[in-house]
Design an enzyme around this catalytic site. Structure first.
Site, PDB file in Angstrom:
ATOM      1  N   TRP A  57       6.917  11.888  -8.190  1.00 53.74           N
ATOM      2  CA  TRP A  57       5.918  12.537  -7.320  1.00 53.74           C
ATOM      3  C   TRP A  57       6.204  14.035  -7.223  1.00 53.74           C
ATOM      4  CZ3 TRP A  57       7.288   7.494  -6.800  1.00 53.74           C
ATOM      5  CH2 TRP A  57       6.283   6.560  -6.564  1.00 53.74           C
ATOM      6  N   CYS A  68       1.676   5.273  -7.334  1.00 48.55           N
ATOM      7  CA  CYS A  68       1.398   3.922  -6.831  1.00 48.55           C
ATOM      8  C   CYS A  68       0.313   3.158  -7.589  1.00 48.55           C
ATOM      9  CB  CYS A  68       1.103   3.945  -5.330  1.00 48.55           C
ATOM     10  SG  CYS A  68      -0.485   4.668  -4.910  1.00 48.55           S
ATOM     11  N   HIS A  78      -2.735   4.014  -0.573  1.00 51.45           N
ATOM     12  CA  HIS A  78      -1.603   3.393  -1.250  1.00 51.45           C
ATOM     13  C   HIS A  78      -2.125   2.107  -1.878  1.00 51.45           C
ATOM     14  CE1 HIS A  78       2.262   2.194  -2.489  1.00 51.45           C
ATOM     15  NE2 HIS A  78       2.410   1.236  -1.607  1.00 51.45           N
ATOM     16  N   ASP A  98       4.505  -5.350  -3.834  1.00 57.29           N
ATOM     17  CA  ASP A  98       4.371  -3.903  -4.045  1.00 57.29           C
ATOM     18  C   ASP A  98       5.496  -3.439  -4.952  1.00 57.29           C
ATOM     19  OD1 ASP A  98       4.042  -1.169  -3.885  1.00 57.29           O
ATOM     20  OD2 ASP A  98       3.844  -1.110  -1.703  1.00 57.29           O
ATOM     21  N   ASP A 118       0.832   3.751  14.456  1.00 61.08           N
ATOM     22  CA  ASP A 118       0.073   4.772  15.191  1.00 61.08           C
ATOM     23  C   ASP A 118       0.428   6.134  14.617  1.00 61.08           C
ATOM     24  OD1 ASP A 118      -0.812   2.797  16.813  1.00 61.08           O
ATOM     25  OD2 ASP A 118       0.614   3.188  18.427  1.00 61.08           O
ATOM     26  N   TYR A 128      -1.859  13.107  -2.482  1.00 60.20           N
ATOM     27  CA  TYR A 128      -2.270  11.861  -1.814  1.00 60.20           C
ATOM     28  C   TYR A 128      -1.152  11.287  -0.955  1.00 60.20           C
ATOM     29  CZ  TYR A 128       0.146   8.270  -4.665  1.00 60.20           C
ATOM     30  OH  TYR A 128       1.069   7.458  -5.254  1.00 60.20           O
TER      31      TYR A 128
END
Length: 701
Positions: A228, A263, A322, A345, A387, A532
């Site tokens: 990344w 991802c 994601h 994942d 949250d 992203y």
């Protein structure tokens, strides 16, 4: 007496593979699914007599042994052996037709077949049989009743992965290519590399967990190396892939990790691997997904006084999107009620039991708040239920102080998406992961989840957190609600013109108030470019205004960014970036505060594909790709990537620079080698833009 010998064996490949839905695999060997009969025709040197001994032997693994179940010796009409059985269908002179049924929970993998007659052993050519999971068999734990779903989740070798942002979702076509040459062999190599015991290979939960670890190369020399950093010089940029085939073929050839993935690439490859092995699988995109919340279900976002998001303080992050995978199975290792879709994942984020792997986690456990269930359910729950808390960092007497300017409880885990069954459209599956916001079920599920995840007191979680007191002790309510302000303050962020690279970015922040009275609102707005993953790449501009609103009313404040402010950054980054707008509003009279952010993507001119609607097998046809640069900027170093499974291999056209208004046209001669509906996928990449892709279908007769 002439001793009985085998003179040949016919695996009846076309008949067996049709019945087993494996006729797509591009491989010499026989590929069948477990728990379902297949036939072999054995030719002998004389007629078979009642006294003759004939047995088929199936061996799997390094050192096959009968007592370990890795060597199966099957005699016709005999009681089954480890759930396998074999019967004589018919005898015709020196020929015998045998039917073999493997156990519906047999270990998946490669079996060597040889035939023993009296004291002779016959080893056939291409005698390796590939045994896969079987969603068509009711006794297999991956059984899926619905035919259309199996066609999509097991047999479809193309699809879409949904990316962008919650504000602007778009589809990225992806070639899964599970039937292409060497892909099945690459999956078998991964199974061997996983060191799963023979017993573990029976259960798709173990196999899918192992594959989630092996698709990333973080700790086991797996398929793909994640990157990344924005620098992909020593490999292929994650944006440049349009499917899994090249990746898995390169990996199988070199046995070294392929560079690089992010991802959606990990999810695309894992989807290929699971479908290839016979487990129903789908790519799942979540918008505004929380990462690294350390299971406290909170993501802290830090802003400076200009309303610009700061990278340096945040450990946790919200990714614009994601992508992971859901695989379908009965969970025999769990209490009842958790069968069906399981999240896995392969993007390397956090270690689970010492490896970068994640899942399978029952999607129902996420919805019900049963986050104690294996595997990694707390992690998946946090990704879709955290949250978001906003803090402004201000200097007070030379020291940095934190001020809370907003909490969002319904902003994470939005628009959970996958490709619809049998249709080229997005299906929203948020309801499978969560109850409706604000419903009684949601409240109960949340209370359940919170009882397993102990939330910490509400304080900033940056590196400086130790220097300040907790803000009012444990202010985390058990069931967070959207903050209700005294004035009914609301913010909305939109774009007022199409967001074309090279044009000014024209956006607007709308401030609404619903309470009667005269109100003074301080509005701060900022515009940034971000990856992203939520990492900010450039600050483009800010606004600060004080506005007066009378009674229940609203006002729209424009925000305009000139092309010069962002084009340089846009041309220099290797990834696709999004436009992030953040707004903070404070009502002076009541001290109400509210923060809102929206990510938007740039809009691009399309690629057009011209070709016939149908073509005949092995008959050439021409396919043309046309692109008109309708932008006000030169597109530099353009590359067109195209691939058509069963039509032509991945091809790259170097296009150089495309001036504004110019039209690019490339042609390719196609030779279809497979029947049915096939898709051609094209993608255009340049210094300025990364995300233009398209696809077109053709029916081969």
């Amino acid at each position: 007496e002439m001793s009985l010998k085998v003179t040949g064996i016919d695996f009846l490949k076309s008949q067996n593979t049709r019945q087993h839905h494996t006729d797509g695999y591009n491989i010499k060997n026989l590929v069948v699914r477990r728990g379902q009969p297949f036939q072999v025709q054995v030719s002998l040197n004389r007629e078979l007599r009642p006294a003759d001994k004939l047995s088929l032997r199936f061996a799997i693994g390094e050192k096959p042994m009968r007592n370990r179940g890795s060597l199966l010796s099957l005699k016709p009409e005999q009681e089954d052996f480890n759930g396998w059985k074999i019967s004589l269908v018919k005898k015709n002179g020196k020929e015998c037709l045998l039917s073999v049924t493997s156990s519906p929970n047999a270990p998946v993998g490669k079996y060597n077949l040889h035939v023993k007659t009296d004291t002779n052993i016959y080893n056939p050519e291409n005698g390796v049989i590939y045994l896969l999971f079987n969603p068509w068999c009711e006794d297999d734990v991956v059984y899926m009743a619905n035919e259309a779903q199996k066609k999509e989740y097991v047999l479809n070798d193309t699809g879409y992965i949904y990316v962008g942002s919650a504000y602007s979702i778009y589809d990225r076509p992806w070639n899964f290519g599970q039937f292409e040459e060497f892909v099945l062999d690459a999956c078998m190599y991964l199974l061997d590399k996983s060191k799963l015991s023979l017993n573990d290979r029976r259960d798709p939960a173990n196999v899918s967990r192992a594959m989630s670890a092996l698709v990333n190369a973080n700790d086991d020399n797996g398929v793909l190396l994640g990157n990344w950093s924005g620098n992909y010089i020593s490999g292929t940029s994650p944006m440049d892939w349009i499917g899994s085939v090249t990746i898995l073929q390169n990996y199988y050839k070199t046995k070294k990790p392929v560079r690089y993935g992010q991802c959606w690439v990990f999810a695309g490859v894992l989807n290929t691997v699971m479908r290839c092995l016979g487990v129903p699988s789908r790519c799942v995109s979540t918008f505004d997904a929380a990462h690294d919340t350390e299971e406290n279900l909170r993501v802290d976002v830090y802003l400076n006084e200009r309303g610009e998001k700061l990278n340096s303080l945040s450990f946790d992050s919200v990714w614009n999107f994601h992508v992971w995978n859901d695989v379908w199975m009965k969970r025999t290792d769990l209490p009842n009620g958790f069968d069906g879709w399981q999240a896995i994942d392969s993007t390397p984020q956090e270690q689970s039991q010492g490896l970068f792997q994640c899942g399978p986690c029952p999607v129902k456990a996420v919805r019900e708040g049963d986050v104690y269930l294996p595997y990694d359910s707390k992690f998946v729950y946090a990704e879709v239920n955290a949250d978001r808390v906003y803090w402004v960092v201000k200097k007070v007497n030379g020291k940095e102080k934190y001020f809370k300017v907003g909490t969002e409880t319904q902003a994470i885990g939005k628009n959970i998406s996958t490709k619809a069954v049998g249709q080229n459209r997005r299906e929203d599956i948020t309801r499978e992961y969560k109850y409706p916001e604000g419903s009684k079920e949601e409240r109960m599920s949340m209370e359940r989840a919170y009882s397993f995840i102990r939330p910490l007191g509400l304080m900033p979680r940056s590196g400086y957190a130790s220097t300040i007191q907790t803000l009012g002790g444990n202010t985390q309510p058990l069931v967070p609600k959207e903050p209700v302000t005294k004035t009914g303050l609301q913010l909305e962020i939109t774009n007022t013109e199409a967001l074309h690279p090279g044009n000014p970015l024209e956006m607007a922040i709308t401030v609404k108030i619903s309470a009667p009275g005269n109100w003074t609102v301080d509005l701060t707005g900022s515009c940034q470019l971000q990856y992203y993953t939520g990492k900010v790449q450039a600050n483009l501009g800010t606004i600060k205004e004080t506005i007066n609103l009378e009674g229940a009313s609203e006002m729209q404040i424009p925000m305009k960014i000139a092309p010069d402010a962002y084009m340089k950054t846009l041309s220099s980054v290797e990834d696709e970036v999004l436009i992030l707008v953040t707004a903070i509003a404070e009502v002076k009279e009541t001290n109400d505060k509210l923060t809102k952010e929206t990510s938007m993507r740039f809009e691009y001119p399309p690629i057009t594909v011209q070709m016939p609607e149908t073509a005949k097998l092995y008959n050439d046809f021409t396919c043309a790709f046309i692109f008109k640069n309708k932008l006000n900027v030169i597109l530099e170093n353009c590359k067109l990537l195209v691939e058509g499974l069963g039509i032509f291999k991945m091809t790259t056209f170097e296009q150089g620079d495309i001036m504004p208004g110019r039209i690019m046209k490339s042609e390719i001669i196609c030779t279809p080698t497979r029947l049915g509906e096939k898709k051609i996928v094209a993608k255009l990449i340049s210094n300025q833009i990364k995300g233009i892709s398209t696809e077109k279908a053709i029916t081969i007769t």
